[in-house]
Each structure stands twice: as structure tokens, then as C-alpha cells.
Design a protein around this motif. Structure first.
Motif, PDB file in Angstrom:
ATOM      1  N   LYS A 119      48.849 117.488 -84.925  1.00  0.00           N
ATOM      2  CA  LYS A 119      49.827 118.045 -85.865  1.00  0.00           C
ATOM      3  C   LYS A 119      51.244 117.830 -85.360  1.00  0.00           C
ATOM      4  O   LYS A 119      52.121 117.350 -86.082  1.00  0.00           O
ATOM      5  CB  LYS A 119      49.579 119.545 -86.073  1.00  0.00           C
ATOM      6  N   ILE A 120      51.497 118.176 -84.102  1.00  0.00           N
ATOM      7  CA  ILE A 120      52.859 118.075 -83.581  1.00  0.00           C
ATOM      8  C   ILE A 120      53.233 116.609 -83.354  1.00  0.00           C
ATOM      9  O   ILE A 120      54.386 116.207 -83.550  1.00  0.00           O
ATOM     10  CB  ILE A 120      53.033 118.960 -82.316  1.00  0.00           C
ATOM     11  N   GLN A 139      54.054 115.186 -86.875  1.00  0.00           N
ATOM     12  CA  GLN A 139      55.171 115.828 -87.583  1.00  0.00           C
ATOM     13  C   GLN A 139      56.468 115.844 -86.789  1.00  0.00           C
ATOM     14  O   GLN A 139      57.551 115.793 -87.376  1.00  0.00           O
ATOM     15  CB  GLN A 139      54.809 117.279 -87.941  1.00  0.00           C
ATOM     16  N   GLU A 140      56.364 115.936 -85.471  1.00  0.00           N
ATOM     17  CA  GLU A 140      57.582 116.129 -84.672  1.00  0.00           C
ATOM     18  C   GLU A 140      57.913 114.953 -83.765  1.00  0.00           C
ATOM     19  O   GLU A 140      59.062 114.660 -83.519  1.00  0.00           O
ATOM     20  CB  GLU A 140      57.447 117.397 -83.804  1.00  0.00           C
TER      21      GLU A 140
END
Lengths: 259, 259
Positions: free
Chosen positions: B82-83, B86-87
Motif C-alpha cells: 500500500k505505502i 501510494q507514497e
């Protein structure tokens, strides 16, 4: 057999959460109840199990007027099922129920759900199992409107058993009893979470993140759990634990995976 | 498009584990690699995500001669995906690979697997994904025999993409390169763990438990991953994340779920 069915109860919000207390009160009317539940909230734990740490599992009294045996466990919901069936109970339970979760486990949430991991764990062990969830994350959620549906679905499972290789994922809309239109057997909506990370700095200046996100449902097809819930139905999705995508096997067999 | 494919690499044994270092060395030859992996072992984490705590995700240098960007994350394998997407990354990766896990994720182990949860998380986000595992739990496991198969399977996925709604669960037998007979597309064997709890007392006299168990394979059918691995094949199981037991829906529709 006139013996009362033996029902193991767990959850992922912790043994004192209002949702499990409500579920216990319903199950008491249907069978002999034993509770083995986490000693603290375990939401979002998916199917985690505790293999690198020890587990505590101690008898507790939450309701001093109750004669139900309850155990508080330091592990995850899946751990509770494993230790409940292997160490606490002296015979295989007739049913495992998990919940009532404070918050949705519809659609792809089933994958992240501690509530449903307990049900799946029981299913793998050959025990009929149901996970119940209410679409209200609040600790003050009103579980009363779920009562007659929880009871009816549970009675049907006790009567029929479950088709092989599946457990039930039951979700409730936030609605008054009179507003709930009935129960619908559904498929899992194809959706995902669009993550957003909230970036902050700690007092020492090191960056950290909070995970948050928006639920995106791209599934406009019929008969999904999300659609049923939006229309104020109780959704019931049979969930399997054979994850093989059987239809994809033929495609892969046409690849050059060998010389 | 001549641009090199962007490959996100993670695992569940932690960013310094020999298995992920080996996987990175292979992926370097196939594309542009970015690593976002847990800062410590996360085995048995299933599809856990971190929602009640903050996440750290810091750039790290594990190999000072490498130009690959690597990030060490305080969260679970699913958090890393996820990170990462997304990041950390500025565009959607062309592939997510997870592993190489130290230990089996064949059969029902897929459900408990942090390695596979990362792959499933990517799959939900629409990214082709593969989880690799070697049936050797040792940190001294020899990953060399896996190299040509990891490369070939990855190249096929980069070339064809994956059938919709699935990711790959790839397991390797413990064998020399010359002993491995090839790659087999398989189904998940129907098996379970027979738990054993080792009960002890802590120095204060409170009882605690260690979870252990025996893997029981009751599946005598053909074409299972366990059978393939026993015969020294590399097993490839397409794993789906629509968990609906579609065939069970008809049965449930015959129940008395409504008045």
C-alpha cells in the motif's frame, strides 16, 4: 440427538466489545456457548496467527450473572479458534460464530477481516462457521435490529450444515428492524480501497504515516453484497478457502513455463 | 514501450532476509527495481494491515554497491504494498514480487502467508503479482536452484500479464537445480494444520502456550501443489481474491432465510 449444539464464539474487537456481548446473548438461546476471544481489539489482522510469540488464554468473568465459560486470549482471532478447539473444548464445536463486528466486512474487506479469519479458520478445521458484521464502526452501535436475522441464519446453519468448503460472511445495514427488507444471498462485490497516507512528523522530526483510504466499488453488476446492503438487505456471502483460480489454470498451461 | 518494467519487491521475512536479497538480484536483470519491505520478520501475518498504529517507512542502504532504492517499513507485507504504490513510487508498478519466502506457502498455508498477502494486495490494486516461496525455513537456505525458474516465470508474467482476478503462488521444492523436474500449474491441495499447543508456565506461574502443529494433507486427488512439490516440480497456483463460493449460492437460496 437432543443434546444442545456446542457453539464457540469469538470476534476481533475484543472480548468486551458490545458486538460480541450481543452475539453471546443470542447464542445462549440456541445452544451451549463457550467464548474464546481476543483480550484487545484485533481489527485488520487478516488471517494472522501467532507463531513467534507465546499465547496466554485465561478464564475470565465478564458477566458475573452468566454461567457461560469465557476465555480471554492474547492472540489473534484465528489463534482463538485454534486454541479454543484444541485446548479449551473437549469436543469439536457444532458451530463457530464470530462478531458481531463493529464495521463492514462486505466485499474485499473480507480479506483484511479478523472476524472472517476466525470463521475461515474454523471452516478449514471442518466446523460450520459464520462471521457477522454491522456496518457501524461505533462502539455505541445498536445491534438490536440484527437479532432476529442472526438467530434465523444461525438456526438454518445448525439445521442444514454448510456446503463443503465454505463459511458465511453476513453483513447488516445500519437500519431499524422495520427498515430491513430481508436476507439476500450475494457474491462479493469487486471493489478496492484507494489508500491515502497522512504523512506527519514525530516530535523527533522523523516522518511517519497514518493509513486511511476511500472504499471504491467499481462493480456495477447484479447481486453483490454492497448492492444488497445499500438496499437495506442483510447480505450473506458464502466464502471459500480454496483460493485456486481454476479458470486461470488453462491460460497458464499455455505459457512457456518449461523449456 | 522500450522502458524497463518497474518492479516492486517485498517479502515477509524482513528486508535483510537472504530470500529477498536473492529475489532482488534476479529482478535487477529484468527491470527497474524498488524495494519496500518490513523492517523485521512478519511471518504468519496473513493479510494484516496497520490501522490502529502509525507506520514508518524510511530509505535504507542494505547493499552499498547497489543503486536500487530500498525502503524499510514498520508495517506488514500488505502495508508495504500500500505505502509502496501510494507514497514511494511515482507510477503504478508493472509487477509486484514477494519473497522468496523461507518456508512453504503451498496448500492452505496461502491463507496464513504474509508473502502471499502482499501479492494479493497488489492484485486487488490491479498490479500483476507473484509470491515465491522455498520449502526451507532455514535462514541458510540455498536459493540458487530457484534462479532460472523465478526468472522464467517472471518473464512470462511480464509478457502476458495475468488472467483477471488472480495472482501467482509459486513454491519451490528443496532440491538441486538438476533435480528439479520443471514447472507445474496446480490447484491448492485441500489440507489443514493439526494444531498442538505446548503448555508451559512462566516464572510467575501463569500458564502460556506455544502454537505448533502438524500439516495434514488429506487431498489424494491429482494436480495439487503438494503433490507437484513432492515430485520435485515447481508449483504454480493461480490464487483468486473473489472468495465467493459461487456454487454454494444456489444451496443457500433454498434455505429459509426469509419469512
Amino acid at each position: 440427538m437432543n443434546k444442545k449444539p456446542l457453539i464457540l464464539v469469538t470476534n476481533d474487537d475484543g472480548i468486551t466489545a458490545p458486538g460480541i456481548r450481543h452475539l453471546i446473548s443470542i447464542m445462549k438461546t440456541l445452544g451451549e456457548v463457550v467464548v474464546v476471544a481476543p483480550d484487545r481489539p484485533q481489527s485488520g489482522m487478516g488471517h494472522a496467527i501467532t507463531i513467534s510469540d507465546n499465547l496466554y488464554c485465561d478464564p475470565v468473568t465478564i458477566d458475573k450473572y452468566s454461567e457461560i465459560k469465557e476465555y480471554s486470549c492474547s492472540g489473534t482471532p484465528a489463534d482463538c479458534v485454534k486454541i479454543g478447539t484444541q485446548e479449551i473444548l473437549d469436543r469439536q464445536p457444532d458451530l463457530l460464530v464470530s462478531g458481531i463486528n463493529h464495521g463492514s466486512n462486505a466485499s474485499v474487506n473480507v480479506i483484511y477481516s479478523g472476524t472472517m479469519s476466525a470463521a475461515v479458520e474454523a471452516g478449514i478445521e471442518g466446523i460450520p462457521a459464520i462471521g457477522f458484521s454491522l456496518l457501524d464502526y461505533s462502539m455505541k452501535a445498536d445491534f438490536k435490529p440484527t437479532t432476529k436475522f442472526v438467530k434465523r441464519i444461525t438456526q438454518q446453519v445448525l439445521e442444514h450444515g454448510l456446503p463443503e468448503g465454505c463459511v458465511l460472511n453476513v453483513n447488516f445495514p445500519v437500519a431499524e428492524s422495520s427498515e430491513i427488507k430481508g436476507v439476500k444471498v450475494c457474491r462479493q462485490a469487486k471493489a478496492h480501497w484507494q489508500e491515502q497516507f497522512d504523512k506527519r512528523s514525530n516530535p523527533q522530526g522523523r516522518d511517519y504515516y497514518w493509513l486511511s483510504g476511500e472504499f471504491i466499488n467499481n462493480d456495477k453488476g447484479e447481486n453483490t453484497d454492497i448492492q444488497a446492503l445499500e438496499q437495506n438487505y442483510v447480505s450473506v456471502v458464502p466464502v471459500q478457502f480454496d483460493l485456486t483460480a481454476h479458470r486461470a489454470m488453462e491460460t497458464l498451461n499455455n505459457w512457456k513455463l518449461n523449456d
